[in-house]
Design an enzyme around this catalytic site. Structure first.
Site, PDB file in Angstrom:
ATOM      1  N   HIS A  59       0.843  -1.195   0.000  1.00  0.00           N
ATOM      2  CA  HIS A  59       0.000   0.000   0.000  1.00  0.00           C
ATOM      3  C   HIS A  59       0.877   1.242   0.000  1.00  0.00           C
ATOM      4  O   HIS A  59       1.256   1.752   1.055  1.00  0.00           O
ATOM      5  CB  HIS A  59      -0.914  -0.002   1.226  1.00  0.00           C
ATOM      6  CG  HIS A  59      -1.954   1.078   1.187  1.00  0.00           C
ATOM      7  ND1 HIS A  59      -3.213   0.912   1.693  1.00  0.00           N
ATOM      8  CD2 HIS A  59      -1.930   2.346   0.702  1.00  0.00           C
ATOM      9  CE1 HIS A  59      -3.909   2.027   1.534  1.00  0.00           C
ATOM     10  NE2 HIS A  59      -3.144   2.916   0.930  1.00  0.00           N
ATOM     11  N   HIS A  61       1.678   5.117  -2.426  1.00  0.00           N
ATOM     12  CA  HIS A  61       1.244   6.045  -3.472  1.00  0.00           C
ATOM     13  C   HIS A  61       2.472   6.606  -4.171  1.00  0.00           C
ATOM     14  O   HIS A  61       3.331   7.218  -3.526  1.00  0.00           O
ATOM     15  CB  HIS A  61       0.413   7.183  -2.862  1.00  0.00           C
ATOM     16  CG  HIS A  61      -0.832   6.708  -2.180  1.00  0.00           C
ATOM     17  ND1 HIS A  61      -2.050   6.660  -2.814  1.00  0.00           N
ATOM     18  CD2 HIS A  61      -1.035   6.242  -0.924  1.00  0.00           C
ATOM     19  CE1 HIS A  61      -2.964   6.181  -1.970  1.00  0.00           C
ATOM     20  NE2 HIS A  61      -2.367   5.931  -0.817  1.00  0.00           N
ATOM     21  N   LEU A  62       2.564   6.381  -5.477  1.00  0.00           N
ATOM     22  CA  LEU A  62       3.696   6.884  -6.257  1.00  0.00           C
ATOM     23  C   LEU A  62       3.349   8.129  -7.060  1.00  0.00           C
ATOM     24  O   LEU A  62       4.219   8.736  -7.678  1.00  0.00           O
ATOM     25  CB  LEU A  62       4.235   5.779  -7.181  1.00  0.00           C
ATOM     26  CG  LEU A  62       4.886   4.603  -6.445  1.00  0.00           C
ATOM     27  CD1 LEU A  62       5.321   3.519  -7.432  1.00  0.00           C
ATOM     28  CD2 LEU A  62       6.061   5.059  -5.601  1.00  0.00           C
ATOM     29  N   ARG A  63       2.068   8.487  -7.107  1.00  0.00           N
ATOM     30  CA  ARG A  63       1.578   9.771  -7.637  1.00  0.00           C
ATOM     31  C   ARG A  63       1.697   9.960  -9.147  1.00  0.00           C
ATOM     32  O   ARG A  63       1.108  10.895  -9.686  1.00  0.00           O
ATOM     33  CB  ARG A  63       2.288  10.947  -6.940  1.00  0.00           C
ATOM     34  CG  ARG A  63       2.204  10.951  -5.423  1.00  0.00           C
ATOM     35  CD  ARG A  63       0.772  10.998  -4.943  1.00  0.00           C
ATOM     36  NE  ARG A  63       0.690  11.245  -3.495  1.00  0.00           N
ATOM     37  CZ  ARG A  63      -0.380  10.970  -2.774  1.00  0.00           C
ATOM     38  NH1 ARG A  63      -1.444  10.416  -3.338  1.00  0.00           N
ATOM     39  NH2 ARG A  63      -0.405  11.224  -1.478  1.00  0.00           N
ATOM     40  N   HIS A 178     -10.550   0.786   0.709  1.00  0.00           N
ATOM     41  CA  HIS A 178     -10.484   1.939   1.605  1.00  0.00           C
ATOM     42  C   HIS A 178     -11.885   2.100   2.152  1.00  0.00           C
ATOM     43  O   HIS A 178     -12.822   2.381   1.403  1.00  0.00           O
ATOM     44  CB  HIS A 178     -10.047   3.172   0.800  1.00  0.00           C
ATOM     45  CG  HIS A 178     -10.104   4.465   1.548  1.00  0.00           C
ATOM     46  ND1 HIS A 178      -8.981   5.218   1.778  1.00  0.00           N
ATOM     47  CD2 HIS A 178     -11.130   5.162   2.092  1.00  0.00           C
ATOM     48  CE1 HIS A 178      -9.312   6.318   2.443  1.00  0.00           C
ATOM     49  NE2 HIS A 178     -10.616   6.305   2.627  1.00  0.00           N
ATOM     50  N   HIS A 231      -5.461  -0.116   5.754  1.00  0.00           N
ATOM     51  CA  HIS A 231      -5.149   0.732   6.918  1.00  0.00           C
ATOM     52  C   HIS A 231      -6.223   0.754   8.014  1.00  0.00           C
ATOM     53  O   HIS A 231      -6.853   1.781   8.280  1.00  0.00           O
ATOM     54  CB  HIS A 231      -4.829   2.158   6.478  1.00  0.00           C
ATOM     55  CG  HIS A 231      -5.712   2.745   5.405  1.00  0.00           C
ATOM     56  ND1 HIS A 231      -7.088   2.701   5.423  1.00  0.00           N
ATOM     57  CD2 HIS A 231      -5.394   3.430   4.279  1.00  0.00           C
ATOM     58  CE1 HIS A 231      -7.575   3.306   4.367  1.00  0.00           C
ATOM     59  NE2 HIS A 231      -6.565   3.762   3.651  1.00  0.00           N
ATOM     60  N   ASP A 304       1.223   2.873   3.688  1.00  0.00           N
ATOM     61  CA  ASP A 304       0.369   3.916   3.110  1.00  0.00           C
ATOM     62  C   ASP A 304       1.199   5.173   2.829  1.00  0.00           C
ATOM     63  O   ASP A 304       0.761   6.304   3.094  1.00  0.00           O
ATOM     64  CB  ASP A 304      -0.818   4.239   4.013  1.00  0.00           C
ATOM     65  CG  ASP A 304      -1.885   5.092   3.328  1.00  0.00           C
ATOM     66  OD1 ASP A 304      -1.805   5.280   2.097  1.00  0.00           O
ATOM     67  OD2 ASP A 304      -2.792   5.588   4.029  1.00  0.00           O
ATOM     68  N   HIS A 308       3.268  14.421  -0.182  1.00  0.00           N
ATOM     69  CA  HIS A 308       2.682  15.689  -0.624  1.00  0.00           C
ATOM     70  C   HIS A 308       3.761  16.761  -0.595  1.00  0.00           C
ATOM     71  O   HIS A 308       4.770  16.630   0.107  1.00  0.00           O
ATOM     72  CB  HIS A 308       1.521  16.109   0.280  1.00  0.00           C
ATOM     73  CG  HIS A 308       0.347  15.190   0.256  1.00  0.00           C
ATOM     74  ND1 HIS A 308      -0.474  15.064  -0.844  1.00  0.00           N
ATOM     75  CD2 HIS A 308      -0.145  14.335   1.188  1.00  0.00           C
ATOM     76  CE1 HIS A 308      -1.431  14.181  -0.578  1.00  0.00           C
ATOM     77  NE2 HIS A 308      -1.245  13.727   0.642  1.00  0.00           N
ATOM     78  N   PHE A 322      -4.637  14.820   3.252  1.00  0.00           N
ATOM     79  CA  PHE A 322      -4.321  13.736   4.169  1.00  0.00           C
ATOM     80  C   PHE A 322      -3.069  12.999   3.691  1.00  0.00           C
ATOM     81  O   PHE A 322      -2.853  12.853   2.495  1.00  0.00           O
ATOM     82  CB  PHE A 322      -5.474  12.732   4.220  1.00  0.00           C
ATOM     83  CG  PHE A 322      -6.746  13.247   4.833  1.00  0.00           C
ATOM     84  CD1 PHE A 322      -6.906  13.268   6.201  1.00  0.00           C
ATOM     85  CD2 PHE A 322      -7.789  13.691   4.029  1.00  0.00           C
ATOM     86  CE1 PHE A 322      -8.089  13.716   6.778  1.00  0.00           C
ATOM     87  CE2 PHE A 322      -8.986  14.139   4.588  1.00  0.00           C
ATOM     88  CZ  PHE A 322      -9.130  14.151   5.971  1.00  0.00           C
TER      89      PHE A 322
END
Length: 428
Positions: A59, A61-63, A178, A231, A304, A308, A322
């Site tokens: 889990h 996030h590579l964006r 989620h 999560h 997770d 940002h 978040f």
């Protein structure tokens, strides 16, 4: 010429450590033993350090595409390698969303071109993650989708989730959820508890998560689908998952390091590096999560990792996005604060990032045995240093753990027998 890791320690399976040499030839482990001859091999002295299977994080996030100012596949996987991770699974809340065969093909090509570690890309459950229309599960899986999730938002319609689970069952795929009931969020930015009340913030109640898990496990039972909960953050969610497992429903679950280490009482004022979704809950929730992980109700660990930009996080607690980063700090944080304090064993920590996620998703990784793929992580359990976001490989510096002093730092990461990260002093 093979690579011989000399003098490292491995876990035996019952939390004991033994010295063992490991020989890597090509992409696999070709020998394990105490006295493997050095001649003809590239020898790396890892004496006194722990060797584990390559860590797995299902889990992150590579964006990319669409959020390259936050992270890219290249920077995110470099961060993964620094954190000891050899396999990661990338969430689909990108722009555009990988909701069709062409887009998942693009993601896989970008992974081949730029990734340092193995990346398993999720596809979305619904088109544009809008919750209105199912994606083509069969085409997406045929083109390399790892599993299906709308992570970042909960699937609000019970009928839509029922259809998704039916399709997933037909295609032998996993639904990864989620869980968040939008009608219960009430514009919340933190947990509905003492911190929210003190600072005059709208709070997100625990039932917001648990009520959707309860719905979904019944749908999983009805369809026979494999269902995974992202999560987990509340004691109520733990209770629902425990009951579902007792009923024989095919459900697995994960928990993050930050939910095991922090609760809303730990938030030091309006610091948005403590803002994540699900939010930091109460101290009773944190204790319930630890016990659930140790008992197997929660199956494994996942970061997770959610990078940002500083500008985005500087917008204040109500407006900032978040999420926090976690790939480069997960193992040392948990080792220092839970293993060294006796809350969990080293075996439980290692299994939570290796064997258990591999078993839950039937992946051919997470083991350290003869003939296995040479995904390996070498960890220095003694070296201590402070977490410094300015040194992260990730573009994201948004962490609540800046300045925490930790032991248990990865110093060498192999993916299929190739070194993807080496700390400068590893072979000194």
């Amino acid at each position: 010429m093979g690579i011989l890791l000399k003098g490292g320690k491995v876990l035996t399976g019952n939390n004991e450590q033994m010295v063992q040499d490991i020989l890597i030839e090509g992409k696999r482990i070709s020998d394990l033993g105490n006295l493997i001859p050095e001649e003809g091999h590239n020898v790396i002295d890892v004496s006194g350090r722990l060797i584990t299977p390559g860590l797995i994080d299902l889990h992150i996030h590579l964006r990319e595409p669409g959020g390259e100012h936050k992270e890219t596949i290249e920077t995110g996987t470099r961060a993964a390698a620094r954190g000891g991770f050899t396999t990661v699974a990338a969430m689909p809340n990108t722009k555009p969303v990988p909701d069709n065969a062409e887009q998942i093909q693009w993601v896989n090509e970008k992974i081949k071109e730029t990734a340092s570690v193995r990346v398993l890309p999720y596809a979305s459950i619904t088109i544009r993650q809008a919750g209105k229309e199912l994606t083509d599960f069969e085409a997406l899986k045929q083109n390399g989708a790892f599993a299906f999730t709308d992570d970042g938002v909960g699937v609000q319609s019970a009928d839509m989730m029922l259809q998704a689970m039916t399709k997933a069952k037909q295609n032998e795929a996993v639904i990864v959820a989620h869980c968040e009931e939008n009608t219960l969020i009430h514009k919340g930015s933190v947990h509905k508890g003492a911190f929210a009340q003190t600072h005059g913030l709208n709070g997100i109640p625990s039932v917001c998560e648990a009520v959707q898990i309860a719905r979904d496990v019944l749908l999983a039972e009805a369809t026979g689908a494999r269902y995974h909960v992202c999560h987990v953050s509340t004691k109520e969610s733990v209770r629902v998952i425990k009951d579902a497992k007792a009923a024989g429903i095919k459900v697995t679950a994960e928990v993050t390091p930050h939910h095991l280490l922090l609760c809303d009482e730990d938030i030091p004022g309006l610091d948005t590096n403590y803002k994540m979704n699900p939010p930091l809950r109460g101290s009773d929730d944190r204790k319930a999560l630890i016990e659930a992980f140790k008992s197997g109700i929660i199956d494994f660990l996942a970061t997770d990792h959610a990078p940002h930009s500083k500008d985005e996080k500087d917008q204040g607690m109500e407006l900032a996005p978040f999420g926090i980063v976690g790939l480069e700090t997960a193992f040392p944080l948990l080792y220092t604060n839970l293993v060294q304090t006796g809350v969990m064993t080293l075996q439980e920590l290692v299994d939570g990032f290796t064997r258990k996620p591999a078993e839950a998703f039937e992946l051919p990784y997470g083991t350290l045995e003869l003939g296995a793929v040479a995904d390996l992580t070498v960890i220095d359990l003694e070296h201590e240093e402070k977490i410094d976001p300015d040194r992260f490989a990730s573009k994201g510096k948004n962490t609540p753990f800046s300045g925490w002093s930790c032991k248990g730092w990865p110093v060498l990461t192999f993916v299929e027998g190739s070194i993807k990260y080496e700390k400068e002093s590893v072979n000194a």
